[in-house]
Design a protein around this motif. Structure first.
Motif, PDB file in Angstrom:
ATOM      1  N   ARG A 181       1.081  -1.164   0.126  1.00  0.00           N
ATOM      2  CA  ARG A 181      -0.035  -0.401  -0.240  1.00  0.00           C
ATOM      3  C   ARG A 181       0.757   1.113  -0.465  1.00  0.00           C
ATOM      4  NH1 ARG A 181      -4.640   2.143  -1.612  1.00  0.00           N
ATOM      5  NH2 ARG A 181      -4.920   3.282  -0.539  1.00  0.00           N
ATOM      6  N   GLN A 182       0.659   1.799  -1.227  1.00  0.00           N
ATOM      7  CA  GLN A 182       1.667   3.025  -0.933  1.00  0.00           C
ATOM      8  C   GLN A 182       0.663   4.476  -1.481  1.00  0.00           C
ATOM      9  OE1 GLN A 182       5.586   3.302  -3.724  1.00  0.00           O
ATOM     10  NE2 GLN A 182       3.876   4.539  -5.314  1.00  0.00           N
ATOM     11  N   TYR A 183       1.094   5.185   0.039  1.00  0.00           N
ATOM     12  CA  TYR A 183       1.090   6.821  -0.684  1.00  0.00           C
ATOM     13  C   TYR A 183       1.992   7.755  -0.363  1.00  0.00           C
ATOM     14  CZ  TYR A 183      -3.025   4.301   3.256  1.00  0.00           C
ATOM     15  OH  TYR A 183      -3.615   3.571   3.654  1.00  0.00           O
ATOM     16  N   GLU A 184       1.119   8.707  -1.606  1.00  0.00           N
ATOM     17  CA  GLU A 184       2.385  10.196  -1.767  1.00  0.00           C
ATOM     18  C   GLU A 184       1.563  11.291  -2.056  1.00  0.00           C
ATOM     19  OE1 GLU A 184       5.420   8.582  -5.265  1.00  0.00           O
ATOM     20  OE2 GLU A 184       3.150   8.180  -5.410  1.00  0.00           O
ATOM     21  N   PRO A 185       2.034  12.550  -1.901  1.00  0.00           N
ATOM     22  CA  PRO A 185       0.988  13.526  -1.275  1.00  0.00           C
ATOM     23  C   PRO A 185      -0.156  13.260  -2.656  1.00  0.00           C
ATOM     24  CG  PRO A 185       2.838  13.820  -1.125  1.00  0.00           C
ATOM     25  CD  PRO A 185       3.226  12.969  -1.763  1.00  0.00           C
ATOM     26  N   LYS A 186      -0.208  13.018  -3.873  1.00  0.00           N
ATOM     27  CA  LYS A 186      -0.869  13.129  -5.115  1.00  0.00           C
ATOM     28  C   LYS A 186      -1.609  12.098  -5.400  1.00  0.00           C
ATOM     29  CE  LYS A 186       1.810  17.353  -7.303  1.00  0.00           C
ATOM     30  NZ  LYS A 186       2.089  18.139  -8.167  1.00  0.00           N
ATOM     31  N   ARG A 187      -1.180  11.420  -5.122  1.00  0.00           N
ATOM     32  CA  ARG A 187      -1.679   9.453  -5.888  1.00  0.00           C
ATOM     33  C   ARG A 187      -1.428   8.719  -4.367  1.00  0.00           C
ATOM     34  NH1 ARG A 187       1.541   7.321 -10.410  1.00  0.00           N
ATOM     35  NH2 ARG A 187       3.478   7.336  -9.576  1.00  0.00           N
ATOM     36  N   SER A 188      -2.371   7.639  -4.716  1.00  0.00           N
ATOM     37  CA  SER A 188      -1.818   6.367  -3.581  1.00  0.00           C
ATOM     38  C   SER A 188      -1.843   5.316  -4.848  1.00  0.00           C
ATOM     39  CB  SER A 188      -2.836   6.148  -2.472  1.00  0.00           C
ATOM     40  OG  SER A 188      -4.759   6.217  -2.717  1.00  0.00           O
ATOM     41  N   ALA A 189      -0.955   3.968  -3.963  1.00  0.00           N
ATOM     42  CA  ALA A 189      -1.439   2.598  -5.114  1.00  0.00           C
ATOM     43  C   ALA A 189      -0.959   2.090  -4.185  1.00  0.00           C
ATOM     44  CB  ALA A 189      -0.316   2.678  -6.258  1.00  0.00           C
ATOM     45  N   ASN A 190      -2.475   0.975  -4.814  1.00  0.00           N
ATOM     46  CA  ASN A 190      -2.408  -0.216  -4.330  1.00  0.00           C
ATOM     47  C   ASN A 190      -1.611  -1.479  -5.133  1.00  0.00           C
ATOM     48  OD1 ASN A 190      -4.654  -0.188  -2.587  1.00  0.00           O
ATOM     49  ND2 ASN A 190      -5.846   0.421  -3.920  1.00  0.00           N
ATOM     50  N   ILE A 191      -0.386  -2.345  -4.608  1.00  0.00           N
ATOM     51  CA  ILE A 191       0.737  -3.222  -5.669  1.00  0.00           C
ATOM     52  C   ILE A 191       0.787  -4.356  -5.115  1.00  0.00           C
ATOM     53  CG2 ILE A 191       2.847  -3.033  -6.229  1.00  0.00           C
ATOM     54  CD1 ILE A 191       2.749   0.221  -5.443  1.00  0.00           C
ATOM     55  N   VAL A 192       0.469  -5.097  -6.195  1.00  0.00           N
ATOM     56  CA  VAL A 192       1.017  -6.726  -5.864  1.00  0.00           C
ATOM     57  C   VAL A 192       1.786  -7.063  -6.126  1.00  0.00           C
ATOM     58  CG1 VAL A 192      -0.281  -8.775  -6.299  1.00  0.00           C
ATOM     59  CG2 VAL A 192      -1.812  -6.948  -5.803  1.00  0.00           C
ATOM     60  N   GLY A 193       3.071  -7.867  -5.853  1.00  0.00           N
ATOM     61  CA  GLY A 193       3.985  -8.261  -6.727  1.00  0.00           C
ATOM     62  C   GLY A 193       4.094 -10.016  -6.680  1.00  0.00           C
TER      63      GLY A 193
END
Length: 200
Positions: A181-193
């Motif tokens: 689970r990645q948070y950034e000021p302008k966007r966020s993402a759900n990542i499977v790796g």
């Protein structure tokens, strides 16, 4: 809280797929290399292809120095595909207690792209649970990215929360499957790796 609120407005789904090779030179020195492919925009676009080379040195049984150089070929949307490169240097400390291992890693990172230089401090804390009799290792990590500069040092550029499972396939090969689970000021993402590792 403000960072999380802003990120929730533009979540996306992405995947990371990689292969890593580790070579133990001596009892203290090791070399590594890795290749990775990332998708973005809910699997609709390729994000980047990357290659890296690294080295590590165990100065103590619980402390390791590490360095890494990476080259990225990134999809910049309307700008097309562009190259960038970066290096990372830092240290990682370990503390073991029965089947648990706690580690703290600090990296200084500099990224170079079309004449611009971006400097960040990456701080990661990770806990592993790996009983000796198991072929499965469970882990959870939290990583903080901080920009380096007079006005922005104490701000948060990125946060990553990553639970995962590392499965030992053989004495030399393992498979790491994770969610990030990645948070950034302008966007966020759900990542499977997924990452395959080979040690020689």
């Amino acid at each position: 809280m403000a960072v999380h609120t802003a990120c929730a407005q533009s979540d996306e789904f992405a995947t990371w797929t990689g292969v890593k090779l580790n070579y133990k030179v001596t009892s203290r020195w090791n070399l590594s290399g890795a290749a990775e492919f990332r998708s973005k925009n809910h699997l609709k676009e390729a994000d980047r292809v990357s290659l890296n080379l690294g080295a590590g040195y165990n100065i103590l049984s619980f402390l390791k120095l590490e360095g890494l150089y990476e080259v990225h070929y990134r999809n910049r949307g309307s700008e097309g595909w562009k190259f960038r490169h970066r290096y990372l240097a830092g240290a990682q400390g370990y503390l073991k207690c029965h089947d648990f291992k706690l580690s703290l890693r600090e990296f200084f990172q500099q990224t170079f792209f079309e004449g611009d230089v971006e400097s960040r401090l990456r701080s990661r804390i990770k806990i592993d649970y790996a009983p000796v009799s198991w072929k499965v290792q469970l882990y959870f990590s939290v990583e903080l990215y901080q920009p380096i500069g007079e006005d922005v040092f104490f701000s948060i550029a990125r946060m990553r929360y990553r639970p995962g499972v590392n499965v030992k396939l053989s004495s030399q090969c393992s498979c790491n499957v994770f969610y990030c689970r990645q948070y950034e000021p302008k966007r966020s993402a759900n990542i499977v790796g997924i990452e395959f590792s080979v040690s020689i």
